[in-house]
Write a protein that holds these residues in place. Sequence first.
Motif, PDB file in Angstrom:
ATOM      1  N   ASP A   3       0.876  -1.165   0.000  1.00 48.22           N
ATOM      2  CA  ASP A   3       0.000   0.000   0.000  1.00 48.22           C
ATOM      3  C   ASP A   3       0.915   1.217   0.000  1.00 48.22           C
ATOM      4  O   ASP A   3       1.982   1.191   0.607  1.00 48.22           O
ATOM      5  N   ALA A 238       1.588   1.457  -6.643  1.00 51.52           N
ATOM      6  CA  ALA A 238       1.419   0.166  -7.322  1.00 51.52           C
ATOM      7  C   ALA A 238       2.113   0.154  -8.687  1.00 51.52           C
ATOM      8  O   ALA A 238       2.574  -0.894  -9.147  1.00 51.52           O
ATOM      9  N   ASN A 257      -9.558  -1.469  -5.275  1.00 53.62           N
ATOM     10  CA  ASN A 257     -10.201  -0.739  -6.385  1.00 53.62           C
ATOM     11  C   ASN A 257      -9.266   0.282  -7.036  1.00 53.62           C
ATOM     12  O   ASN A 257      -9.721   1.309  -7.515  1.00 53.62           O
ATOM     13  N   MET A 293     -15.379   0.390  -7.745  1.00 48.76           N
ATOM     14  CA  MET A 293     -16.398   0.894  -6.815  1.00 48.76           C
ATOM     15  C   MET A 293     -17.151   2.074  -7.426  1.00 48.76           C
ATOM     16  O   MET A 293     -18.247   2.408  -7.003  1.00 48.76           O
TER      17      MET A 293
HETATM   18  C1  LIG Z   1      -7.949   2.179  -3.710  1.00 45.46           C
HETATM   19  S1  LIG Z   1      -8.141   2.660  -2.014  1.00 45.46           S
HETATM   20  C2  LIG Z   1      -9.860   2.738  -1.795  1.00 45.46           C
HETATM   21  C3  LIG Z   1     -10.338   2.709  -0.431  1.00 45.46           C
HETATM   22  C4  LIG Z   1     -11.322   1.608  -0.084  1.00 45.46           C
HETATM   23  N1  LIG Z   1     -11.658   0.761  -1.172  1.00 45.46           N
HETATM   24  C5  LIG Z   1     -12.537   2.261   0.535  1.00 45.46           C
HETATM   25  O1  LIG Z   1     -13.637   1.947   0.195  1.00 45.46           O
HETATM   26  O2  LIG Z   1     -12.382   3.098   1.403  1.00 45.46           O
HETATM   27  C6  LIG Z   1      -7.619   1.179  -1.193  1.00 45.46           C
HETATM   28  C7  LIG Z   1      -6.179   1.249  -0.777  1.00 45.46           C
HETATM   29  O3  LIG Z   1      -5.357   1.414  -1.933  1.00 45.46           O
HETATM   30  C8  LIG Z   1      -4.284   2.282  -1.633  1.00 45.46           C
HETATM   31  N2  LIG Z   1      -3.861   2.852  -2.906  1.00 45.46           N
HETATM   32  C9  LIG Z   1      -4.552   3.668  -3.723  1.00 45.46           C
HETATM   33  N3  LIG Z   1      -3.866   3.942  -4.846  1.00 45.46           N
HETATM   34  C10 LIG Z   1      -2.699   3.280  -4.749  1.00 45.46           C
HETATM   35  C11 LIG Z   1      -1.545   3.171  -5.592  1.00 45.46           C
HETATM   36  N4  LIG Z   1      -1.478   3.785  -6.754  1.00 45.46           N
HETATM   37  N5  LIG Z   1      -0.538   2.401  -5.157  1.00 45.46           N
HETATM   38  C12 LIG Z   1      -0.589   1.766  -3.984  1.00 45.46           C
HETATM   39  N6  LIG Z   1      -1.644   1.823  -3.136  1.00 45.46           N
HETATM   40  C13 LIG Z   1      -2.682   2.575  -3.516  1.00 45.46           C
HETATM   41  C14 LIG Z   1      -4.865   3.275  -0.628  1.00 45.46           C
HETATM   42  O4  LIG Z   1      -3.848   3.832   0.191  1.00 45.46           O
HETATM   43  C15 LIG Z   1      -5.836   2.412   0.163  1.00 45.46           C
HETATM   44  O5  LIG Z   1      -5.253   1.882   1.322  1.00 45.46           O
END
Ligand SMILES: C[S@@+](CC[C@H](N)C(=O)[O-])C[C@H]1O[C@@H](n2cnc3c(N)ncnc32)[C@H](O)[C@@H]1O
Length: 424
Positions: A3, A238, A257, A293
Amino acid sequence: MNDRDIDIVARNAIMILIAFVVDDIDKAIDSIIHVWYSALIRESDFNILQQLIRPLIEDTCCKIRSKGPQALLSKTWTFGERSLRLVLEKSAWDKLLSFMDIPAGLTLQQADRVRTAVTLAESRKDYIDRHMLFQSPSHRVAMKRFRKDGLLLPFGALRDEFRFPNPTFFQTADSWQMKDNADPLNGWHAKEVREHPSGLATADIYGKLFYHIRAVLRDFVNRMSDLSVSFQLFQVDASDLPNRLKHGSFSRIEVSNIADGGYLGIHRTVALLGPLLQSPSINPHATLITLFMNVVDENISDQDQIADTTPLSPTTKRLLKYLPFHGMPSKNIYDPRIIKFNLARSIVANYDYIFDRFVKNAELSKFEPLIGFAMKEKNTIVEKWPFRLKLQPGQPGAQEEFDRLLSGGVSGKEIYLEWKRTRM
Ligand SMILES: C[S@@+](CC[C@H](N)C(=O)[O-])C[C@H]1O[C@@H](n2cnc3c(N)ncnc32)[C@H](O)[C@@H]1O
């Protein structure tokens, strides 16, 4: 596990380390649950952080003291057949160490004040009432209490011992970082939680969750005891992962997501992370799982929405079977019946046509000829639309299924895709 957010990575590392270093399995499990979910922890939990976990991290921090803040450093801890490798920048190692300590000046009372200023904020009253509208009376009592004390415990459990602000949540003495509606129930399967026995307190929803997580963690710790297992944790964007991991080495990848437009987007996610999957000649079942989502909201037009909300639309007709509208029709948009009706819409609606249109416009089928990745025609690991009703109105259990989805605050717009590699 990766993450880009240090809070997530640090807490994951700490919980895995607790599972590794605490010999008494019951003690380990309860400490993990408290550190994971409760704003205050017991002295014994705090001692585990201070006496067992802190020295492991401090040792690494000392060794890398002279490095620059951006230097990337990895450390592997090995415990018999089990290991944890953590790869962090030097500044993140220092931050991780601070997750063991309660910020200077943060008393128990101050911690409560700072947290409840968020969770019980006057400005969120209306929002909370809307959420409570979908809960049974007993769940309302439990949810109100969780907002008040921030402890994930059975309702009748003694709370006196929880006197130490959880340092993995409180990084400063004056802020609570989470949203007011952050709720441990949201991370778990609602049906499994509700079906978990909780003795005589049959409506104790957080008690059920507590016992359910205990059982899951017990399975996890037991499974690890007869397994040779190594965890690797990273804290990078990522899009950087392909530079750090071996291509063609994963049998399964799950990316939450980040396939949504606001994050990496589906094209970059598949193109960057797909190559990490094993090739089909090695493992024809290797799968990349992506979640959307927001894709429905981002692609639904005003016209689609108007058509869906007419009194004779299939969605409205279906919804009326679950939420029959008694009494006089209301023009008041704050009428609870109308609020309920509108929020429930996404659970009964069918969004296939919106998603199909997105697939076509985004040209997802071109992945296969261009880079050798294809969406599986049928998911084999996770349901494509996990929060869609499975029963038809009137079938036994249909109303309960509807009420459960509604009270969980879930959206019927979430979509999981499974991707496979089609070429070497
Ligand atoms: C995509 S986010 C969405 C949050 C979650 N699905 C919600 O409903 O609250 C999920 C996790 O992905 C991480 N994240 C988002 N974009 C990222 C990236 N480009 N690289 C690594 N981690 C990422 C965020 O820090 C978070 O912990």
